[in-house]
Design a protein around this motif. Structure first.
Motif, PDB file in Angstrom:
ATOM      1  N   GLU A   1     -11.546 -23.050  11.011  1.00  0.00           N
ATOM      2  CA  GLU A   1     -10.574 -23.480  12.361  1.00  0.00           C
ATOM      3  C   GLU A   1      -9.474 -22.535  12.838  1.00  0.00           C
ATOM      4  OE1 GLU A   1     -11.499 -23.974   9.138  1.00  0.00           O
ATOM      5  OE2 GLU A   1     -12.803 -26.240  10.269  1.00  0.00           O
ATOM      6  N   GLN A   2      -8.875 -22.407  11.637  1.00  0.00           N
ATOM      7  CA  GLN A   2      -7.670 -21.039  12.366  1.00  0.00           C
ATOM      8  C   GLN A   2      -7.701 -20.163  13.322  1.00  0.00           C
ATOM      9  OE1 GLN A   2      -7.191 -20.231   7.997  1.00  0.00           O
ATOM     10  NE2 GLN A   2      -4.273 -21.267   8.188  1.00  0.00           N
ATOM     11  N   THR A   3      -8.765 -19.521  12.579  1.00  0.00           N
ATOM     12  CA  THR A   3      -9.795 -18.119  13.626  1.00  0.00           C
ATOM     13  C   THR A   3      -9.254 -18.767  14.723  1.00  0.00           C
ATOM     14  OG1 THR A   3     -10.190 -17.116  12.031  1.00  0.00           O
ATOM     15  CG2 THR A   3     -11.574 -16.673  13.662  1.00  0.00           C
ATOM     16  N   LEU A   4     -10.412 -19.802  14.740  1.00  0.00           N
ATOM     17  CA  LEU A   4     -10.435 -20.583  16.943  1.00  0.00           C
ATOM     18  C   LEU A   4      -9.460 -20.977  17.001  1.00  0.00           C
ATOM     19  CD1 LEU A   4     -13.994 -22.275  15.992  1.00  0.00           C
ATOM     20  CD2 LEU A   4     -13.983 -20.124  16.797  1.00  0.00           C
ATOM     21  N   MET A   5      -8.537 -21.237  16.429  1.00  0.00           N
ATOM     22  CA  MET A   5      -7.748 -22.000  17.382  1.00  0.00           C
ATOM     23  C   MET A   5      -6.331 -20.735  17.637  1.00  0.00           C
ATOM     24  SD  MET A   5      -6.125 -25.313  14.623  1.00  0.00           S
ATOM     25  CE  MET A   5      -5.023 -26.025  15.662  1.00  0.00           C
ATOM     26  N   ALA A   6      -6.988 -19.482  16.494  1.00  0.00           N
ATOM     27  CA  ALA A   6      -5.402 -18.380  17.060  1.00  0.00           C
ATOM     28  C   ALA A   6      -5.874 -17.675  18.131  1.00  0.00           C
ATOM     29  CB  ALA A   6      -5.715 -17.459  15.813  1.00  0.00           C
ATOM     30  N   ARG A   7      -7.201 -17.839  18.376  1.00  0.00           N
ATOM     31  CA  ARG A   7      -8.430 -17.140  19.446  1.00  0.00           C
ATOM     32  C   ARG A   7      -8.184 -17.508  20.876  1.00  0.00           C
ATOM     33  NH1 ARG A   7     -14.543 -14.694  17.509  1.00  0.00           N
ATOM     34  NH2 ARG A   7     -15.133 -14.816  19.695  1.00  0.00           N
ATOM     35  N   TRP A   8      -8.429 -19.072  20.503  1.00  0.00           N
ATOM     36  CA  TRP A   8      -8.163 -19.614  22.283  1.00  0.00           C
ATOM     37  C   TRP A   8      -7.200 -20.259  22.528  1.00  0.00           C
ATOM     38  CZ3 TRP A   8     -13.446 -23.073  19.918  1.00  0.00           C
ATOM     39  CH2 TRP A   8     -13.878 -22.078  19.912  1.00  0.00           C
ATOM     40  N   ARG A   9      -6.602 -21.090  21.682  1.00  0.00           N
ATOM     41  CA  ARG A   9      -5.719 -21.770  22.047  1.00  0.00           C
ATOM     42  C   ARG A   9      -3.651 -21.533  21.311  1.00  0.00           C
ATOM     43  NH1 ARG A   9      -2.078 -25.291  20.255  1.00  0.00           N
ATOM     44  NH2 ARG A   9      -2.736 -27.163  21.167  1.00  0.00           N
ATOM     45  N   TYR A  10      -3.734 -20.359  21.355  1.00  0.00           N
ATOM     46  CA  TYR A  10      -2.951 -19.693  20.142  1.00  0.00           C
ATOM     47  C   TYR A  10      -2.030 -18.557  21.312  1.00  0.00           C
ATOM     48  CZ  TYR A  10      -1.541 -23.017  17.277  1.00  0.00           C
ATOM     49  OH  TYR A  10      -1.111 -24.362  16.297  1.00  0.00           O
ATOM     50  N   PRO A  11      -0.907 -18.364  21.536  1.00  0.00           N
ATOM     51  CA  PRO A  11      -1.004 -16.548  22.735  1.00  0.00           C
ATOM     52  C   PRO A  11      -0.546 -15.878  20.964  1.00  0.00           C
ATOM     53  CG  PRO A  11       1.303 -18.129  21.845  1.00  0.00           C
ATOM     54  CD  PRO A  11       0.678 -19.408  21.263  1.00  0.00           C
ATOM     55  N   THR A  12      -0.966 -14.326  21.701  1.00  0.00           N
ATOM     56  CA  THR A  12      -1.139 -13.260  20.756  1.00  0.00           C
ATOM     57  C   THR A  12      -0.041 -11.723  21.499  1.00  0.00           C
ATOM     58  OG1 THR A  12      -2.140 -11.788  19.131  1.00  0.00           O
ATOM     59  CG2 THR A  12      -3.156 -12.420  20.966  1.00  0.00           C
ATOM     60  N   LEU A  13      -0.204 -10.958  20.658  1.00  0.00           N
ATOM     61  CA  LEU A  13       0.569 -10.171  21.249  1.00  0.00           C
ATOM     62  C   LEU A  13       0.057  -8.931  20.829  1.00  0.00           C
ATOM     63  CD1 LEU A  13       4.561  -9.282  22.156  1.00  0.00           C
ATOM     64  CD2 LEU A  13       3.179  -8.141  21.587  1.00  0.00           C
ATOM     65  N   SER A  14      -0.500  -7.542  21.670  1.00  0.00           N
ATOM     66  CA  SER A  14      -1.124  -7.017  21.450  1.00  0.00           C
ATOM     67  C   SER A  14      -0.600  -5.656  21.282  1.00  0.00           C
ATOM     68  CB  SER A  14      -2.894  -6.440  21.937  1.00  0.00           C
ATOM     69  OG  SER A  14      -3.418  -7.263  20.438  1.00  0.00           O
ATOM     70  N   VAL A  15      -0.109  -4.293  20.459  1.00  0.00           N
ATOM     71  CA  VAL A  15       0.410  -2.865  21.357  1.00  0.00           C
ATOM     72  C   VAL A  15      -1.075  -2.066  21.211  1.00  0.00           C
ATOM     73  CG1 VAL A  15       2.161  -1.339  21.101  1.00  0.00           C
ATOM     74  CG2 VAL A  15       2.596  -3.461  19.901  1.00  0.00           C
ATOM     75  N   HIS A  16      -0.975  -2.137  22.939  1.00  0.00           N
ATOM     76  CA  HIS A  16      -1.948  -1.405  23.172  1.00  0.00           C
ATOM     77  C   HIS A  16      -1.646   0.491  23.470  1.00  0.00           C
ATOM     78  CE1 HIS A  16      -4.082  -4.721  24.627  1.00  0.00           C
ATOM     79  NE2 HIS A  16      -2.481  -4.748  24.896  1.00  0.00           N
ATOM     80  N   GLY A  17      -0.629   1.008  23.624  1.00  0.00           N
ATOM     81  CA  GLY A  17      -0.489   2.365  22.803  1.00  0.00           C
ATOM     82  C   GLY A  17       0.240   2.795  24.083  1.00  0.00           C
ATOM     83  N   VAL A  18       0.674   4.290  24.305  1.00  0.00           N
ATOM     84  CA  VAL A  18       2.358   4.521  24.591  1.00  0.00           C
ATOM     85  C   VAL A  18       1.664   5.778  25.297  1.00  0.00           C
ATOM     86  CG1 VAL A  18       4.125   6.229  24.225  1.00  0.00           C
ATOM     87  CG2 VAL A  18       3.245   4.526  22.284  1.00  0.00           C
TER      88      VAL A  18
END
Ligand SMILES: [Zn+2]
Ligand SMILES: [Zn+2]
Ligand SMILES: [Zn+2]
Ligand SMILES: [Zn+2]
Lengths: 481, 481
Positions: B304-321
């Motif tokens: 449940e936590q995973t699906l919510m994190a994936r679908w309905r919560y924001p996330t931030l990824s650092v892609h590179g430099v």
């Protein structure tokens, strides 16, 4: 008794055009060691030196180093070893230089053909290898020729070691030097070493260099998922190696260059009053630094602080990240494995393995604080030691007197921030004092486009190298520390 | 009254080989939109569709989109618009798909030729475009053919929009859709939209997708000296943009994905009990996630936590430099200018410009804390909005009943982490409900080597698309919210 140099100096001036022709002939040979296809040109350059040295009356040998590591069919260029004089009553000075050069293409932005020596009205002699390191190497040959012309006896025995792979890692040289410095080796009798392969701090005042920082280069590898992920699909579900990495790298050093790794700064030798006194007199300004940087984003505000930070304190630089997105534009990737690269410039009395220990401990502890499930691996990629010689040794005081004689000023006593590994090899193999005696100036653009050597630096530099040998011969032995 | 679908289903089974032949013919056309040289193949694919649609009795138009931006001599492939039926008494459904495909080379690691449909014993039909998106597009054509063969009247009017540049940014499509949805436009009468261009969450259970996250992509540029510096020479004297950058990037998000930028998490719509209830039933396990990641380095411990994190919560990824050292090995450079790249996946009720504001403020404030003399510039590279539809709308309930009828299970109601921009374009242009009704499964490897579509997904999927149209025709209008 001050050495009689007038005749010698006069002959250097008389032969100046001959010396420039010698440099022109050397620059015309594209002896680029990094380019396998140009290996014959590197070998041709070695033959040129052999012939010149023989003509000047030296005993010369071209010593093979075997095939290039990893390239069994590509022989390394030979090391040229030569001797002039073998008088047991004289001191023996071992000099080192390299006859290979950095790559250069007109298209890189050169104003003139890089392999045609081009001299402008101000006496700037442009050409690849002019200052690094063909000019200084030929300087020693010029010294012999001018002595001959002047009828002046060389006051020392001269040993020469000219290699052809310096710009490509000096492959095979270390072992060769160690062997030749042993009993029965070609360099056995060396009393001191002189290397002319660095630069003045500025453009007007010569310097003697007595120290170099070392370099320990580290990798911090953080690994999570088995392959790169799409941040749309997996962002928010997988712990990201890249966010771990930036947080670990962010703990290493502060804005003003203070290393944040516990234990590292504590290893640095304290500044003595004697050392402190050296910096004030050095011909250098903050404007010089601003000009080099092209910005005013300096860590220090004064010349003294800057020089000490550059020469005698450690520093840590973060160089980059392997495995992350590095191109222009936008890519929504979550990199699966990233490798941060940083290095620490080391100084007395830092011990390389103690530094490693402190780094590993700190990186692991900072990573642990993150509570990440990803895998960390911190390792040393390579280490090169720092070097500091005694500037009170007769080798240095002789060079200082020679500078005073030729240029009319006392030289700056400098260190350098970067490493020249062969320095340490010679120091360790001979057990003798090593002097770095530069010929070129700070504006010579070694390794860059429009590399040049000023005519003044070449001709007066030739006088300097010869004068140095005369003062060496007169220095009292008790300064031999 | 439940729709009578038996005859239609029977004809789909009877025509299965014909439908597979249709897919084989389509896969054989390498309609790679990213490759200028293959533009004629993209156009050929559009002609193939025009011909098939005309044979099936549709009104068809190939609409030009003008030249490709930045390439005045390269026309964009046409948008194919088609209509089947124009009965004012029936609802009108607008469907979208794309006939272009991702690049594919046998040498990339394909087991079979990517442009030859290859079917194995388990019914996996390999070929570029099989699942993305030629299979689903042809699914609509199959629906028409099977209805004709069954003598069953299509219970709705069908509008079709098939584009040829989806895999290269849908150049020119937005304006086209907006225009055609206006009064007098080709899509004016659409009562709802159905897009089949995504995938089931797993391999067994169909799903209906009602939400997508948005994406705001940022650049953090830090600039110091005028050119890259050698860390030996300048390390310790110039403030380094890269050490500033890693420290700023290190403040953005924690190990478990919690965004550390003040104000961002506060914008997220709270979870209602109703929404919460949706996650438990969804067919997905932590093992599925571990398998996708190839690791157990998850941020959450429960489905449940995973699906919510994936679908309905924001996330931030650092892609590179960009601008730092990124190759293997060691290089002792101090990069003069570095650009960190990161993105935030956005969800209801985050407003794009409020997010920008919070990001800029945080990044500037963290940079300020460093006391650096370097220059910071933080900017938005691009933003795409999130999308959430009402899964209670008749468009969704019809699709749910069709899944139940064809597959014997109630579909999972899913969101997706990534964005499909055309979804929002259709929603805004039509003002109607948009349904994402996938045909393929999670193992289809769209955009990857060995892309495939399972025979079952294609044939039962054709039944599903047809059945959906029948249930649509029967849904009470009051569910039209
Ligand atoms: Zn050199
Ligand atoms: Zn060099
Ligand atoms: Zn697609
Ligand atoms: Zn696609």
């Amino acid at each position: 008794m001050a050495p009689q140099l007038d005749n010698y100096f006069k002959q250097v001036d008389t032969l100046a055009e001959t010396f420039i022709d010698r440099l022109r002939a050397a620059v015309a040979i594209p002896s680029i060691s990094a380019d396998d296809a140009l290996r014959p040109e590197v070998v041709r350059m070695s033959s040129f030196l052999v012939k010149e040295l023989e003509t000047l009356g030296c005993t010369v040998e071209a010593r093979p180093l075997g095939p290039q590591p990893g390239k069994p069919h590509l022989p390394l260029p030979p090391v040229i070893v030569a001797r002039y004089g073998s008088d047991k009553a004289k001191r023996t000075i071992l000099v080192y230089g390299h006859y290979d050069v950095q790559p250069a293409l007109k298209e890189d932005g050169w104003n003139t053909d890089p392999f045609t020596l081009s001299i402008d009205e101000q006496g700037r002699m442009y050409g690849r290898g002019s200052t690094d390191d063909k000019g200084p190497v030929l300087g020693w040959l010029n010294v012999l020729q001018a002595h001959k012309a002047a009828g002046t006896e060389l006051p020392v025995n001269l040993l020469m070691c000219f290699e052809g792979m310096e710009e490509y890692g000096s492959e095979g040289l270390d072992d060769f030097i160690k062997q030749e410095c042993q009993k029965g080796g070609f360099f056995e009798e060396a009393d001191a070493v002189c290397i002319s392969d660095n630069y003045w701090l500025g453009t007007q005042k010569p310097c003697l260099t007595y120290g170099l920082r070392g370099c320990n280069y580290y990798s911090v590898e953080i690994e999570g998922p088995a392959q790169d992920l799409h941040s749309g699909v997996f962002g928010g579900t997988a712990q990201e190696p890249m966010t771990d990495l930036v947080r670990v790298l962010g703990t290493l050093v502060n804005t003003d260059g203070k290393i944040q790794i516990p234990g590292v700064n504590e290893m640095v030798a304290p500044v003595t009053e004697e050392e402190k006194a050296l910096y004030g007199a050095i011909s250098y300004t903050m404007d010089d630094l601003h000009e080099s940087l092209g910005s005013q984003t300096t860590m220090q505000d004064s010349k003294e602080q800057t020089l000490m930070a550059r020469w005698r304190y450690p520093t840590l630089s973060v160089h980059g990240v392997e495995g992350a997105f590095s191109a222009p534009g936008a890519k929504t990737v979550i990199p699966a494995k990233v490798i941060g690269k940083f290095s620490i410039r080391t100084v007395p009395d830092m011990e390389s393995d103690k530094v490693d220990e402190a780094v590993f401990k700190h990186v692991r502890s900072e990573f642990q604080k993150l509570g990440s499930k990803n895998k960390l691996n911190v390792s040393l990629q390579h280490a090169g030691p720092w070097w500091v010689a005694s500037p009170k040794h007769w080798n240095f005081s002789a060079a200082g007197k020679a500078v005073q004689k030729v240029f009319g000023v006392a030289p700056d006593l400098t260190r350098e921030g970067g490493s020249i590994p062969v320095t340490i090899t010679f120091e360790q193999a001979t057990g003798k004092n090593v002097l770095l005696l530069p010929m070129g100036s700070s504006t010579d653009a070694a390794h860059s486009v429009n590399e040049k050597l000023d005519r003044r630096n070449y001709i007066e530099g030739t006088k300097l190298l010869g004068a140095y040998l005369h003062y060496v011969a007169e220095e009292p032995m008790e300064n031999g520390r």
